[in-house]
Design a protein around this motif. Structure first.
Motif, PDB file in Angstrom:
ATOM      1  N   PHE A 198      -3.458   5.237  -7.907  1.00 50.05           N
ATOM      2  CA  PHE A 198      -2.026   5.314  -7.663  1.00 50.05           C
ATOM      3  C   PHE A 198      -1.670   5.029  -9.199  1.00 50.05           C
ATOM      4  O   PHE A 198      -0.807   5.737  -9.729  1.00 50.05           O
ATOM      5  CB  PHE A 198      -1.543   3.869  -7.098  1.00 50.05           C
ATOM      6  CG  PHE A 198      -0.392   3.372  -6.957  1.00 50.05           C
ATOM      7  CD1 PHE A 198       0.951   4.567  -6.528  1.00 50.05           C
ATOM      8  CD2 PHE A 198       0.371   2.641  -8.207  1.00 50.05           C
ATOM      9  CE1 PHE A 198       2.059   4.572  -6.968  1.00 50.05           C
ATOM     10  CE2 PHE A 198       1.833   2.946  -8.147  1.00 50.05           C
ATOM     11  CZ  PHE A 198       3.329   3.918  -7.588  1.00 50.05           C
ATOM     12  N   ASN A 219      -2.007   8.327 -10.991  1.00 51.77           N
ATOM     13  CA  ASN A 219      -1.202   9.646  -9.754  1.00 51.77           C
ATOM     14  C   ASN A 219       0.426   8.870 -11.295  1.00 51.77           C
ATOM     15  O   ASN A 219       0.973   9.429 -10.914  1.00 51.77           O
ATOM     16  CB  ASN A 219      -1.177   8.749  -9.035  1.00 51.77           C
ATOM     17  CG  ASN A 219      -1.778   9.823  -8.623  1.00 51.77           C
ATOM     18  OD1 ASN A 219      -3.089  10.744  -9.097  1.00 51.77           O
ATOM     19  ND2 ASN A 219      -2.245   9.248  -6.874  1.00 51.77           N
ATOM     20  N   CYS A 220       0.381   7.396 -11.547  1.00 47.26           N
ATOM     21  CA  CYS A 220       1.966   7.526 -12.063  1.00 47.26           C
ATOM     22  C   CYS A 220       2.028   7.958 -13.666  1.00 47.26           C
ATOM     23  O   CYS A 220       3.150   8.771 -13.592  1.00 47.26           O
ATOM     24  CB  CYS A 220       2.015   5.818 -11.851  1.00 47.26           C
ATOM     25  SG  CYS A 220       2.945   5.184 -10.644  1.00 47.26           S
ATOM     26  N   SER A 252      -4.691   7.830  -1.196  1.00 48.35           N
ATOM     27  CA  SER A 252      -4.107   7.817  -2.873  1.00 48.35           C
ATOM     28  C   SER A 252      -3.657   9.370  -3.431  1.00 48.35           C
ATOM     29  O   SER A 252      -3.231   9.356  -3.422  1.00 48.35           O
ATOM     30  CB  SER A 252      -5.997   8.229  -3.256  1.00 48.35           C
ATOM     31  OG  SER A 252      -6.216   9.706  -3.085  1.00 48.35           O
ATOM     32  N   GLU A 262      -0.622  10.958  -3.995  1.00 45.46           N
ATOM     33  CA  GLU A 262       0.705  11.035  -4.842  1.00 45.46           C
ATOM     34  C   GLU A 262       1.554  11.096  -5.218  1.00 45.46           C
ATOM     35  O   GLU A 262       2.780  11.224  -5.527  1.00 45.46           O
ATOM     36  CB  GLU A 262       0.122  12.548  -5.150  1.00 45.46           C
ATOM     37  CG  GLU A 262       0.302  12.660  -7.618  1.00 45.46           C
ATOM     38  CD  GLU A 262      -0.456  13.713  -8.114  1.00 45.46           C
ATOM     39  OE1 GLU A 262       0.474  13.871  -9.314  1.00 45.46           O
ATOM     40  OE2 GLU A 262      -0.264  14.541  -7.538  1.00 45.46           O
ATOM     41  N   ALA A 306       3.690   8.855  -3.170  1.00 44.00           N
ATOM     42  CA  ALA A 306       4.162   7.810  -3.318  1.00 44.00           C
ATOM     43  C   ALA A 306       4.806   7.796  -4.674  1.00 44.00           C
ATOM     44  O   ALA A 306       5.701   7.374  -4.645  1.00 44.00           O
ATOM     45  CB  ALA A 306       2.510   6.520  -4.037  1.00 44.00           C
ATOM     46  N   PRO A 307       3.680   8.024  -5.553  1.00 42.52           N
ATOM     47  CA  PRO A 307       5.126   7.961  -7.478  1.00 42.52           C
ATOM     48  C   PRO A 307       5.898   9.608  -7.341  1.00 42.52           C
ATOM     49  O   PRO A 307       7.186   8.864  -8.058  1.00 42.52           O
ATOM     50  CB  PRO A 307       4.079   8.790  -7.799  1.00 42.52           C
ATOM     51  CG  PRO A 307       2.665   9.024  -8.060  1.00 42.52           C
ATOM     52  CD  PRO A 307       2.556   8.460  -6.041  1.00 42.52           C
ATOM     53  N   GLY A 332       0.082  -0.979  -4.856  1.00 42.63           N
ATOM     54  CA  GLY A 332      -0.026   1.140  -4.369  1.00 42.63           C
ATOM     55  C   GLY A 332      -1.377   0.870  -4.127  1.00 42.63           C
ATOM     56  O   GLY A 332      -2.141   2.500  -4.692  1.00 42.63           O
ATOM     57  N   CYS A 333      -1.628   0.159  -3.200  1.00 46.54           N
ATOM     58  CA  CYS A 333      -3.444   0.535  -2.986  1.00 46.54           C
ATOM     59  C   CYS A 333      -3.312   0.831  -1.394  1.00 46.54           C
ATOM     60  O   CYS A 333      -2.301   1.468  -1.412  1.00 46.54           O
ATOM     61  CB  CYS A 333      -4.108  -1.571  -2.225  1.00 46.54           C
ATOM     62  SG  CYS A 333      -3.509  -1.989  -1.264  1.00 46.54           S
ATOM     63  N   ASP A 364       1.100  -1.279   0.440  1.00 44.95           N
ATOM     64  CA  ASP A 364       0.538  -0.294  -0.144  1.00 44.95           C
ATOM     65  C   ASP A 364       0.930   0.872   0.282  1.00 44.95           C
ATOM     66  O   ASP A 364       1.980   1.031   0.085  1.00 44.95           O
ATOM     67  CB  ASP A 364      -1.015  -0.047   0.791  1.00 44.95           C
ATOM     68  CG  ASP A 364      -0.057  -0.429   2.790  1.00 44.95           C
ATOM     69  OD1 ASP A 364       0.702   0.280   2.860  1.00 44.95           O
ATOM     70  OD2 ASP A 364      -0.828  -0.396   3.515  1.00 44.95           O
ATOM     71  N   THR A 365       0.044   2.106  -0.354  1.00 36.17           N
ATOM     72  CA  THR A 365       1.139   3.776  -0.336  1.00 36.17           C
ATOM     73  C   THR A 365       1.394   3.876   0.386  1.00 36.17           C
ATOM     74  O   THR A 365       2.650   4.712   1.315  1.00 36.17           O
ATOM     75  CB  THR A 365       0.027   4.865  -0.475  1.00 36.17           C
ATOM     76  OG1 THR A 365      -1.296   4.362   0.130  1.00 36.17           O
ATOM     77  CG2 THR A 365      -0.804   4.296  -2.345  1.00 36.17           C
ATOM     78  N   THR A 395       3.194   2.164 -15.434  1.00 32.88           N
ATOM     79  CA  THR A 395       3.036   0.950 -15.378  1.00 32.88           C
ATOM     80  C   THR A 395       2.258  -0.102 -16.296  1.00 32.88           C
ATOM     81  O   THR A 395       1.050  -0.041 -17.038  1.00 32.88           O
ATOM     82  CB  THR A 395       1.727   1.774 -14.116  1.00 32.88           C
ATOM     83  OG1 THR A 395       0.514   1.310 -14.589  1.00 32.88           O
ATOM     84  CG2 THR A 395       2.164   2.171 -12.955  1.00 32.88           C
TER      85      THR A 395
END
Length: 201
Positions: A107, A110-111, A82, A84, A86-87, A78-79, A20-21, A118
């Motif tokens: 996710f 956002n990537c 939400s 951003e 993370a990317p 990426g669960c 997850d993020t 992805t």
């Protein structure tokens, strides 16, 4: 945003499902809306122990995978929330592409807005690519052809056509909108004549 057409690189294998993020970038580090400064905290619980010492055998800091631009990972990557960030964190680690059996929808969206491709492939194909990554083989991901090549194997993947256009042309959501700048300006001029009171100071 940097264009994405093709990348050839070794890959970092991190074959954990349901990442997850909060694993990618812990919530305690979400203190900025700048796109930089998150890489040092990316995958923090994987890279560091409870007192902050670096875990010696973690794949993200291993010399074996230094310079990798491709991350190979598990299902449902990426669960969670939400964010951003993370990317942003993943990009700062140097990854331009992530290969997994599936991704969380937000996710993945956002990537693409941050220049990261992805690639979703069947589990067996991801496992084969991960094995090649562990062996230090170069992997080529070609977005134009929508293929992943490693050794004598080639895997085809599906990808959203609009997102493909964005990555190939280095466009984020704002850049994509500005492609229609002439039409936007024409509409504004027409609106000024039809409803001038909207533009009075």
């Amino acid at each position: 945003m940097e264009k994405f057409t093709q990348v050839t690189s070794i890959a970092t294998p991190y074959m954990r499902a349901n990442v997850d993020t909060d694993i990618i970038i812990p919530a305690k580090h979400l203190k900025s809306i700048k796109r930089t400064g998150f890489g040092e905290h990316a995958f923090e619980t994987v890279r560091f122990d409870a007192v902050g010492n670096r875990v010696g055998d973690n794949v993200f800091d291993s010399d074996r995978y230094k310079g990798a631009k491709i991350l190979v990972t598990g299902d449902n990557f990426g669960c969670g929330s939400s964010r951003e960030h993370a990317p942003w964190a993943i990009a700062e680690l140097g990854f331009r592409c992530i290969i997994a059996p599936s991704f969380a929808d937000i996710f993945a969206g956002n990537c693409v807005k941050n220049g990261i491709l992805t690639v979703a492939l069947p589990q067996a194909e991801v496992d084969a690519i991960a094995m090649a990554a562990e062996g230090g083989q170069d992997i080529t991901v070609n977005l134009e052809d929508q293929t992943v090549e490693v050794g004598n194997s080639k895997y085809e993947f599906d990808y959203n056509a609009a997102h493909k256009h964005m990555l190939l042309n280095g466009l984020d959501s704002i850049g994509q909108t500005l492609q229609a700048s002439a039409a936007i300006s024409a509409f504004e001029e027409k609106q000024k004549h039809m409803t001038p009171w909207l533009y009075r100071a």
